[in-house]
Design an enzyme around this catalytic site. Structure first.
Site, mmCIF file in Angstrom:
data_model
loop_
_atom_site.group_PDB
_atom_site.id
_atom_site.type_symbol
_atom_site.label_atom_id
_atom_site.label_comp_id
_atom_site.label_asym_id
_atom_site.label_seq_id
_atom_site.Cartn_x
_atom_site.Cartn_y
_atom_site.Cartn_z
ATOM 1 N N CYS A 143 35.638 45.492 30.021
ATOM 2 C CA CYS A 143 36.854 44.985 29.373
ATOM 3 C C CYS A 143 37.158 45.900 28.197
ATOM 4 O O CYS A 143 36.241 46.311 27.480
ATOM 5 C CB CYS A 143 36.612 43.560 28.882
ATOM 6 S SG CYS A 143 37.991 42.869 27.947
ATOM 7 N N HIS A 167 40.564 38.270 35.756
ATOM 8 C CA HIS A 167 40.115 38.771 34.453
ATOM 9 C C HIS A 167 41.247 38.672 33.424
ATOM 10 O O HIS A 167 41.045 38.178 32.304
ATOM 11 C CB HIS A 167 39.649 40.224 34.612
ATOM 12 C CG HIS A 167 39.197 40.889 33.355
ATOM 13 N ND1 HIS A 167 37.913 41.349 33.170
ATOM 14 C CD2 HIS A 167 39.870 41.204 32.211
ATOM 15 C CE1 HIS A 167 37.815 41.890 31.966
ATOM 16 N NE2 HIS A 167 39.000 41.828 31.357
ATOM 17 N N GLU A 168 42.450 39.118 33.818
ATOM 18 C CA GLU A 168 43.570 39.098 32.858
ATOM 19 C C GLU A 168 44.053 37.671 32.607
ATOM 20 O O GLU A 168 44.399 37.329 31.462
ATOM 21 C CB GLU A 168 44.716 39.990 33.341
ATOM 22 C CG GLU A 168 44.345 41.456 33.589
ATOM 23 C CD GLU A 168 43.578 42.127 32.464
ATOM 24 O OE1 GLU A 168 43.742 41.718 31.301
ATOM 25 O OE2 GLU A 168 42.799 43.054 32.754
ATOM 26 N N HIS A 179 41.847 36.155 30.035
ATOM 27 C CA HIS A 179 42.238 36.549 28.673
ATOM 28 C C HIS A 179 43.319 35.619 28.133
ATOM 29 O O HIS A 179 43.284 35.209 26.973
ATOM 30 C CB HIS A 179 42.819 37.973 28.668
ATOM 31 C CG HIS A 179 41.807 39.053 28.512
ATOM 32 N ND1 HIS A 179 41.010 39.179 27.402
ATOM 33 C CD2 HIS A 179 41.484 40.095 29.313
ATOM 34 C CE1 HIS A 179 40.228 40.256 27.537
ATOM 35 N NE2 HIS A 179 40.499 40.824 28.690
#
Ligand code: NI
Length: 189
Positions: A102, A143-144, A147
């Site tokens: 990341c 993953h995004e 976030h």
């Protein structure tokens, strides 16, 4: 170019869930500038994706793109995609172990991702999309989206697999690339 500084782990902005962008605001100069900044910063840092929180903005906006990425040479290509208010929904229970990094975290490690997800989002013109993503591409989307919910890879990584990039290269990279390349060949993405 409007490359922005990338916020590192420890900054509270990375831990707050983001606000939805009102549909009527998607075309606004502020949101369009944010999108341009995300793309420029992602390119500059060789990220496979980036979320607005990583440049200090608490809005639900992310970008992804993979094209000959030196950080992640095993990742299949993803065309440049801007996603506003994205949601990733698992389609089944199939999981894969991915070694992820990341831009906001100086470590990488193994974590579990769903192999098959449906994503829905608005593009920068405000058009709605619903698409199925699979494999490592599905992992990048998850993953995004993490976030944008205030979740980081350190929350999901098996702590015993955590390593610096240098030590990953030295001790883990070869085995991981062999395993994940077999997976990518099977899944096709
Ligand atoms: Ni990240």
């Amino acid at each position: 170019m409007a490359v922005q500084p990338i916020v590192p782990i420890g900054d509270p902005v990375l831990r707050k869930a983001t606000a939805l962008v009102p549909e009527s605001e998607i075309g606004s100069p502020n949101v369009q500038r944010l999108i341009d900044d995300l793309i420029d910063t992602m390119h500059d840092a060789h990220g496979a994706g980036i979320a607005a929180t990583q440049i200090g903005v608490g809005l639900r906006v992310m970008t992804v793109e993979v094209k000959n990425n030196p950080r992640y040479p095993y990742k299949p290509a993803i065309p440049l995609t801007v996603a506003i208010n994205p949601v990733a929904t698992p389609l089944d229970d199939e999981m894969v172990t991915i070694n992820e990094g990341c831009l906001s975290v100086p470590l990488r490690g193994d974590l579990q991702r769903n192999v098959n997800v449906e994503v829905s989002y608005f593009d920068r013109q405000g058009r709605p999309h619903t698409e199925i993503k699979r494999g490592l591409t599905a992992g990048t989307w998850q993953h995004e989206c993490d976030h944008l919910d205030g979740t980081l890879i350190v929350d999901r990584i098996d702590p015993r697999t955590m390593s610096t990039w240098e030590q990953f290269d030295r001790h883990q990279r070869a085995d991981f690339i062999e395993r994940i390349s077999t997976f990518v060949d099977r899944i096709g993405s």
